[in-house]
Each structure stands twice: as structure tokens, then as C-alpha cells.
Design a protein around this motif. Sequence first.
Motif, PDB file in Angstrom:
ATOM      1  N   GLY A  59       0.822  -1.207   0.000  1.00 14.41           N
ATOM      2  CA  GLY A  59       0.000   0.000   0.000  1.00 14.41           C
ATOM      3  C   GLY A  59       0.852   1.251   0.000  1.00 14.41           C
ATOM      4  N   HIS A  89       4.323   3.571  -3.296  1.00 15.12           N
ATOM      5  CA  HIS A  89       3.172   2.684  -3.365  1.00 15.12           C
ATOM      6  C   HIS A  89       3.633   1.307  -3.830  1.00 15.12           C
ATOM      7  CE1 HIS A  89      -0.566   1.055  -5.358  1.00 15.12           C
ATOM      8  NE2 HIS A  89      -0.859   1.144  -4.090  1.00 15.12           N
ATOM      9  N   ASP A 102      -0.927   4.129   4.437  1.00  9.06           N
ATOM     10  CA  ASP A 102      -1.085   2.980   5.335  1.00  9.06           C
ATOM     11  C   ASP A 102      -0.077   3.089   6.466  1.00  9.06           C
ATOM     12  OD1 ASP A 102      -3.056   1.124   3.924  1.00  9.06           O
ATOM     13  OD2 ASP A 102      -1.705   1.754   2.328  1.00  9.06           O
TER      14      ASP A 102
END
Length: 265
Positions: A125, A142, A200
Motif C-alpha cells: 500500500g 506505493h 497505510d
Amino acid sequence: MSVILGIDIGGSGIKGAPVDTLSGKLLTERHRIPTPEGARPDGVKDVVAELVRHFGHQGPVGVTFPGIVQHGRTLSAANVDKGWIGLDADALFTEATGRDVTLINDADAAGLAEARFGAGAGVSGVVMVLTFGTGIGSALIHDGVLVPNTELGHLWLKGDKHAETWASDRARERDDLNWKAWAKRASTYLQHLELLFSPDLFIIGGGISKKADKWREHIHLTRSEFVPAALQNEAGIVGAAMVAEQRAGGRRAEEAPSPVEGGAA
Ligand code: BGC
């Protein structure tokens, strides 16, 4: 094992070490040379060349820079000499060292290293790495892929101030803040980033990562997790080596004969 020399240009010191890019480990002690007064391109170039000579390194070299780096050019200079703006620094270092040099923003390098080998290893994430020091650097990653040059230390916060003017480690020292008071500022900043990017995981790096026991309990976020950086002052060196390795790998692939030319058919 692939060994690449990583060099991290900072406001007070320029540090280097050979890195095993498969493990992310430094193969020797770091060697540090003070940043020449004013951090002007010529002086910094000579120090980078001296580090390459010091390690007797033959292969590619990765170098970090504390400003925007796009296609080998340095495009900003918040905390170094303005002579860097618009400079083809990749060419400057390549000529000075006689090596194939790859340049990357310092926070982007730290981010790549933390995401792969440090506090973000195995996290999928969106991972956002922030380095709190003289300025604030940012890296947005990412699933291991970096979006370069996010420059989130220059987000406007508190009227007309850049976030780094108000919440960096230098601002903490300048305003004589205790850790709780600084963490309150950092929390305001991080909560704003949380709203914009929904990471995240936040990884909090830079010089302050060594003192996490002093600020950790005072940082409050709404929905994201945060952890102190794990690689601390090695992250820039490791990330610089990673990006030089990626580029060298890309070149090798380009030079290899294609399967069709190689007679596979
Ligand atoms: C620069 C960034 C850099 C950060 C940390 C900021 O002032 O604009 O490019 O990553 O400082 O050195």
C-alpha cells in the motif's frame, strides 16, 4: 552480490559507503567529510570525487541531493547554495568522478531504503516517509514504487509558512521547543498529510529518528500507523545505491541482445 557506492549530501556532512544492494547493508564504516562552507556546487563536487577515491570504487555511484532532482538536474535549493538551481548535477558529478553517477533527492533515497530494507519492509500500500532535519523531506511509495520529488516539506501550513519552517527539527531548536511541543506541531502537519494521502504507514526519519523515545508518545494521528525509521543515518546512502543499481540494471538490459536477435526463433 552487487556493490554500489552510495553518497549522501547533507547540509553539514557528505557521507559515503559501499552498499550491498541485495541486502541493503553497508560493507564498511561510513566515511564522512564536512560539507564545504556554503554547499556550493564546486566544493561539493570535489568532496564527492574525494569519497569515490577514498573507497577506490570502480562501478556506478548513487548520490543524494537535498532538493528537487529531475532527469539529472537539480531544480531547487532550499538549504544549499542557489547555484544548484537548474544545474546538470548528474553531468557535474559524472565528470568529476569518472564514474556513472545517478542522482536522487535525499528523502526519496531514504524512502526507497526504508520501504525495502527498513521500517516499511513487507508493508504493502501507500508508505509515506518523512525526514525531519534542517528541512522536511518526503517520499511517497506505493507497493515499493516511488513517486519522486513530492516536496511535502514545502506544503503551506499555518498562514504563509512552509511546513518545514514550522515543524522541522531546525524549527524545534530555533523556537526552543520541548519534544511535546514539537510533536504537537508535527502531529498537525502529519494529520494534514493523512487527510491528503491516507498512507497505510508513516515512517518518521531524519535526525530525530534516533530520539524516538522522546516524541513517540506525543504524536497523535487519526487513522494511520506511524513508526520511527529503522535505518537512521544510513538510509540515504542505501537508497542512493539502490537507484544507481536500478539504472545500471536498466542499461544492462538495453545492451543485451533481444531474444529475437539472439536467435531464439
Ligand atoms: C528540500 C527537499 C529535501 C528536504 C530534506 C527540503 O528543504 O526541498 O528536497 O528533501 O529539505 O533535505
